[in-house]
Design a protein around this motif. Structure first.
Motif, PDB file in Angstrom:
ATOM      1  N   SER A 166       7.792   7.436   3.319  1.00  0.00           N
ATOM      2  CA  SER A 166       8.128   6.326   3.297  1.00  0.00           C
ATOM      3  C   SER A 166       9.627   5.397   2.988  1.00  0.00           C
ATOM      4  O   SER A 166      10.491   6.709   2.858  1.00  0.00           O
ATOM      5  CB  SER A 166       7.529   5.210   1.851  1.00  0.00           C
ATOM      6  N   ILE A 167      10.351   4.435   4.051  1.00  0.00           N
ATOM      7  CA  ILE A 167      11.146   4.078   3.792  1.00  0.00           C
ATOM      8  C   ILE A 167      11.295   2.699   3.701  1.00  0.00           C
ATOM      9  O   ILE A 167      10.816   1.747   3.357  1.00  0.00           O
ATOM     10  CB  ILE A 167      12.333   4.166   5.101  1.00  0.00           C
ATOM     11  N   THR A 168      12.887   2.235   4.209  1.00  0.00           N
ATOM     12  CA  THR A 168      13.037   0.672   2.952  1.00  0.00           C
ATOM     13  C   THR A 168      13.339   0.127   4.730  1.00  0.00           C
ATOM     14  O   THR A 168      14.032   0.615   4.823  1.00  0.00           O
ATOM     15  CB  THR A 168      14.241   0.538   2.192  1.00  0.00           C
ATOM     16  N   HIS A 169      12.361  -0.727   4.948  1.00  0.00           N
ATOM     17  CA  HIS A 169      12.829  -1.859   6.176  1.00  0.00           C
ATOM     18  C   HIS A 169      14.297  -1.880   6.704  1.00  0.00           C
ATOM     19  O   HIS A 169      14.361  -3.137   5.670  1.00  0.00           O
ATOM     20  CB  HIS A 169      11.608  -2.378   6.944  1.00  0.00           C
ATOM     21  N   PRO A 170      15.415  -1.808   7.374  1.00  0.00           N
ATOM     22  CA  PRO A 170      16.723  -2.612   7.136  1.00  0.00           C
ATOM     23  C   PRO A 170      16.459  -3.901   7.208  1.00  0.00           C
ATOM     24  O   PRO A 170      17.076  -4.974   6.973  1.00  0.00           O
ATOM     25  CB  PRO A 170      17.024  -2.003   8.226  1.00  0.00           C
ATOM     26  N   TYR A 171      15.497  -4.354   7.816  1.00  0.00           N
ATOM     27  CA  TYR A 171      15.455  -5.877   7.699  1.00  0.00           C
ATOM     28  C   TYR A 171      14.467  -6.888   6.787  1.00  0.00           C
ATOM     29  O   TYR A 171      15.101  -7.682   6.624  1.00  0.00           O
ATOM     30  CB  TYR A 171      15.713  -6.447   9.522  1.00  0.00           C
ATOM     31  N   LEU A 172      13.563  -6.591   6.343  1.00  0.00           N
ATOM     32  CA  LEU A 172      12.796  -6.780   6.353  1.00  0.00           C
ATOM     33  C   LEU A 172      13.004  -6.713   4.627  1.00  0.00           C
ATOM     34  O   LEU A 172      13.353  -7.104   3.926  1.00  0.00           O
ATOM     35  CB  LEU A 172      11.178  -6.618   6.634  1.00  0.00           C
ATOM     36  N   GLY A 173      14.229  -5.678   4.316  1.00  0.00           N
ATOM     37  CA  GLY A 173      14.565  -5.296   2.847  1.00  0.00           C
ATOM     38  C   GLY A 173      13.270  -4.619   1.869  1.00  0.00           C
ATOM     39  O   GLY A 173      13.071  -4.516   0.699  1.00  0.00           O
ATOM     40  N   GLU A 174      12.010  -4.431   2.762  1.00  0.00           N
ATOM     41  CA  GLU A 174      10.995  -3.845   2.163  1.00  0.00           C
ATOM     42  C   GLU A 174      10.316  -2.499   2.052  1.00  0.00           C
ATOM     43  O   GLU A 174      10.556  -1.941   2.799  1.00  0.00           O
ATOM     44  CB  GLU A 174       9.720  -4.929   3.021  1.00  0.00           C
ATOM     45  N   LYS A 175       9.938  -1.700   1.227  1.00  0.00           N
ATOM     46  CA  LYS A 175       9.779  -0.355   0.737  1.00  0.00           C
ATOM     47  C   LYS A 175       8.203  -0.310   2.073  1.00  0.00           C
ATOM     48  O   LYS A 175       6.997  -1.002   1.650  1.00  0.00           O
ATOM     49  CB  LYS A 175       9.354   0.261   0.091  1.00  0.00           C
ATOM     50  N   SER A 234       5.904   2.454   4.977  1.00  0.00           N
ATOM     51  CA  SER A 234       5.437   3.780   6.099  1.00  0.00           C
ATOM     52  C   SER A 234       6.302   3.825   7.286  1.00  0.00           C
ATOM     53  O   SER A 234       6.014   3.283   7.653  1.00  0.00           O
ATOM     54  CB  SER A 234       4.458   4.288   5.029  1.00  0.00           C
ATOM     55  N   TRP A 235       6.201   5.340   7.742  1.00  0.00           N
ATOM     56  CA  TRP A 235       7.353   5.015   8.565  1.00  0.00           C
ATOM     57  C   TRP A 235       5.654   4.892   9.868  1.00  0.00           C
ATOM     58  O   TRP A 235       6.611   4.457  11.135  1.00  0.00           O
ATOM     59  CB  TRP A 235       8.131   6.988   9.103  1.00  0.00           C
ATOM     60  N   GLY A 236       5.181   5.177   9.715  1.00  0.00           N
ATOM     61  CA  GLY A 236       4.100   4.775  10.275  1.00  0.00           C
ATOM     62  C   GLY A 236       4.234   3.695  10.693  1.00  0.00           C
ATOM     63  O   GLY A 236       3.658   3.249  11.835  1.00  0.00           O
ATOM     64  N   LEU A 237       4.010   2.787  10.253  1.00  0.00           N
ATOM     65  CA  LEU A 237       3.784   1.478  10.206  1.00  0.00           C
ATOM     66  C   LEU A 237       4.777   0.359  11.006  1.00  0.00           C
ATOM     67  O   LEU A 237       5.067  -0.681  11.156  1.00  0.00           O
ATOM     68  CB  LEU A 237       3.818  -0.040   8.962  1.00  0.00           C
ATOM     69  N   VAL A 238       6.209   1.894  11.041  1.00  0.00           N
ATOM     70  CA  VAL A 238       7.242   0.656  11.718  1.00  0.00           C
ATOM     71  C   VAL A 238       6.940   0.152  12.578  1.00  0.00           C
ATOM     72  O   VAL A 238       7.511  -1.225  13.187  1.00  0.00           O
ATOM     73  CB  VAL A 238       8.575   2.012  11.904  1.00  0.00           C
ATOM     74  N   PRO A 239       6.310   1.090  13.381  1.00  0.00           N
ATOM     75  CA  PRO A 239       6.647   0.182  15.237  1.00  0.00           C
ATOM     76  C   PRO A 239       5.167  -1.484  15.236  1.00  0.00           C
ATOM     77  O   PRO A 239       5.837  -2.138  15.822  1.00  0.00           O
ATOM     78  CB  PRO A 239       4.958   1.374  15.792  1.00  0.00           C
ATOM     79  N   TYR A 240       4.468  -1.164  14.187  1.00  0.00           N
ATOM     80  CA  TYR A 240       3.717  -2.295  13.658  1.00  0.00           C
ATOM     81  C   TYR A 240       4.615  -3.720  13.558  1.00  0.00           C
ATOM     82  O   TYR A 240       4.380  -4.757  13.729  1.00  0.00           O
ATOM     83  CB  TYR A 240       2.755  -2.045  12.915  1.00  0.00           C
ATOM     84  N   VAL A 241       6.145  -3.304  12.447  1.00  0.00           N
ATOM     85  CA  VAL A 241       6.728  -4.416  11.764  1.00  0.00           C
ATOM     86  C   VAL A 241       7.268  -4.368  12.786  1.00  0.00           C
ATOM     87  O   VAL A 241       8.268  -6.273  13.082  1.00  0.00           O
ATOM     88  CB  VAL A 241       7.305  -3.759  11.032  1.00  0.00           C
ATOM     89  N   TYR A 283      15.554 -10.718  18.248  1.00  0.00           N
ATOM     90  CA  TYR A 283      14.419 -10.099  18.273  1.00  0.00           C
ATOM     91  C   TYR A 283      15.334  -8.855  16.972  1.00  0.00           C
ATOM     92  O   TYR A 283      16.386  -8.592  18.186  1.00  0.00           O
ATOM     93  CB  TYR A 283      14.152  -9.296  19.345  1.00  0.00           C
ATOM     94  N   PRO A 284      15.101  -9.059  15.940  1.00  0.00           N
ATOM     95  CA  PRO A 284      16.022  -7.897  15.437  1.00  0.00           C
ATOM     96  C   PRO A 284      15.729  -6.201  15.176  1.00  0.00           C
ATOM     97  O   PRO A 284      14.550  -6.135  14.897  1.00  0.00           O
ATOM     98  CB  PRO A 284      16.005  -8.086  14.064  1.00  0.00           C
ATOM     99  N   PRO A 285      16.215  -5.999  16.316  1.00  0.00           N
ATOM    100  CA  PRO A 285      15.904  -4.151  16.507  1.00  0.00           C
ATOM    101  C   PRO A 285      15.512  -3.684  15.085  1.00  0.00           C
ATOM    102  O   PRO A 285      16.232  -3.180  13.981  1.00  0.00           O
ATOM    103  CB  PRO A 285      16.480  -3.203  17.382  1.00  0.00           C
TER     104      PRO A 285
END
Lengths: 96, 343
Positions: B303-312, B314-321, B337-339
């Motif tokens: 898991s990571i914290t998404h830099p834009y959403l600030g939400e925890k 998992s890495w696997g969801l990054v493409p989805y987000v 679009y926020p990269p």
């Protein structure tokens, strides 16, 4: 979360065998059979409610029994296996 | 946030996938290899010429479970997609922007910004973590060059100059890539990218990682209702998921490259995991591919914290987000679009 489901279906009476088959099928749709009438299901709260509802429709409450054990999200420390038929962890990498 | 579900990888070429109730059955001849409830799965990826029953494909298409067929060596063959999701207005907006170079450049600029920024931070991390094992000075120079390019990218107004800067950034980055390989130096080296076919061990792994990432990204885009085949930067070509390739630019360095590097540096793969064909192509062995997939799946669950959403997440969801954010931008809910900017 992991939910452990066990059941006892009275097969001697009328329609018992059919009920057993239906209950087993329904459980199989949600989880994996770890022993003859024991299932491990990884479900969220909504799926769990749906499963309970489905099973409640199938059994005869006078004769059969169902038990649900909620093991939560950190179930890995709570389950231990010995002997034959090791089960598959559905949250580990699945490579066949 | 959505939960990341598991992915089923089928690597034995003679396995047939069938549907039984809400389960997928793995059959090898008459033998049953496994039975899994489909509601625990996010995707099924099969390698080699395995079959899947039409009933299973229909079930999965209906429930947004992506089925992908790859060759034994990991090259993309086909993907099962169901009825188009999302709304037609969103897709039309996507097509309109794709045809309008000025608008498309604005989005592509953000993809490339993300890419260069993330590459820069991959290098910066190296100087922080391994100051004694790499040429820190050179890394700092390259990092500075990438910062300069970042400024140019921000000011680019044409696709052509954008592509130029991207290429330049790749040249700088690739120059120090070899130094990031800290272990097993005699078997793993990077002297430049080669593909179709990959000519050395590192390139073989990079290609495989990019294929997996592209597949994950394409599935994520389809889930949010975008057309993975219509890109802004990558030109349209039949069978190429251009938008997926666009969107994964920013993830290549931090997701795929770092993943490959860590496999080498942790010695999870060794020289014996590769075979060289007569034409010089280097392929991973079946055993190595299994190790690779296992590690890939584990990485996805970190898991990571998404830099834009600030939400925890998992890495696997990054493409989805990121797909979700792109869709929001296309709908006009976001100004830009926020990269995914990783640090």
């Amino acid at each position: 979360m992991l939910v452990l489901i066990t059941y006892d279906v009275q097969t001697s009476g009328a329609g018992g065998a059919a009920r057993l088959r239906k209950v087993s099928k329904a459980c199989q749709n949600y989880g994996q059979r770890v022993q003859n009438s024991v299932f491990e299901c990884i479900v969220d709260a909504a799926q769990f409610t749906a499963l309970k509802f489905e099973l409640a429709q199938l059994i005869d409450e006078e004769q059969d029994s169902l038990r649900f054990y909620r093991l939560g999200n950190n179930y890995k420390t709570k389950v231990e296996h010995m002997g034959a038929k090791p089960s598959l962890d559905l949250e580990d990498p699945l490579i066949f | 946030m959505r939960k990341l579900l598991n992915t089923l990888y089928v690597t034995q070429p003679d396995t047939y996938l069938a549907l039984d109730g809400d389960n997928v059955l793995l059959l090898k001849g008459d033998e049953k290899l496994g039975r899994l409830p489909l509601h625990n799965l996010e995707a099924i990826i099969s390698f080699g010429y395995t079959g899947a029953s039409p009933a299973l494909m229909g079930y999965c298409a209906d429930r947004n479970i992506a089925i992908t067929f790859l060759t034994q060596s990991g090259r993309f063959l086909a993907r099962v997609i169901g009825e188009s999701r999302g709304n037609v207005v969103l897709r039309k907006t996507q097509y309109r922007i794709s045809d309008n170079e000025e608008e498309a450049t604005k989005i592509a600029r953000n993809f490339i910004t993300g890419k260069v920024y993330n590459h820069k931070w991959v290098l910066e991390r190296m100087t922080r973590d391994y100051p004694l094992r790499i040429d820190v000075e050179q890394f700092k120079i390259v990092s500075g060059q990438l910062s300069d390019i970042l400024r140019e990218v921000r000011n680019s107004v044409s696709m052509e100059s954008l592509r130029g800067w991207e290429g330049q950034a790749a040249v700088y980055y690739n120059r120090v890539f070899d130094q990031m390989i800290l272990q097993q130096k005699e078997d793993f080296f990077f002297h430049g990218r080669s593909r179709r076919p990959p000519k050395d061990n590192v390139n073989a792994m990079l290609s495989f990682a990019y294929t997996l990432l592209a597949k994950d990204t394409a599935a994520a885009l389809e889930t949010v209702g975008l057309d993975a085949y219509v890109g802004f930067m990558h030109q349209d070509r039949p069978g190429r998921a251009s938008l997926a390739l666009d969107l994964m630019e920013e993830l290549r360095g931090i997701y795929a490259d770092r993943f490959v590097l860590s496999l080498i540096n942790r010695k999870e793969v060794t020289a014996s995991d590769f075979v060289t064909k007569e034409n010089g192509a280097v392929l991973m062995t079946d055993e190595a591919r299994k190790t690779f997939l296992k590690a890939w799946q584990t990485k996805k669950q970190e898991s990571i914290t998404h830099p834009y959403l600030g939400e925890k997440i998992s890495w696997g969801l990054v493409p989805y987000v990121q797909s979700l954010l792109l869709a929001r931008f296309l709908r006009g809910d976001l100004d830009e679009y926020p990269p995914f900017l990783w640090k």
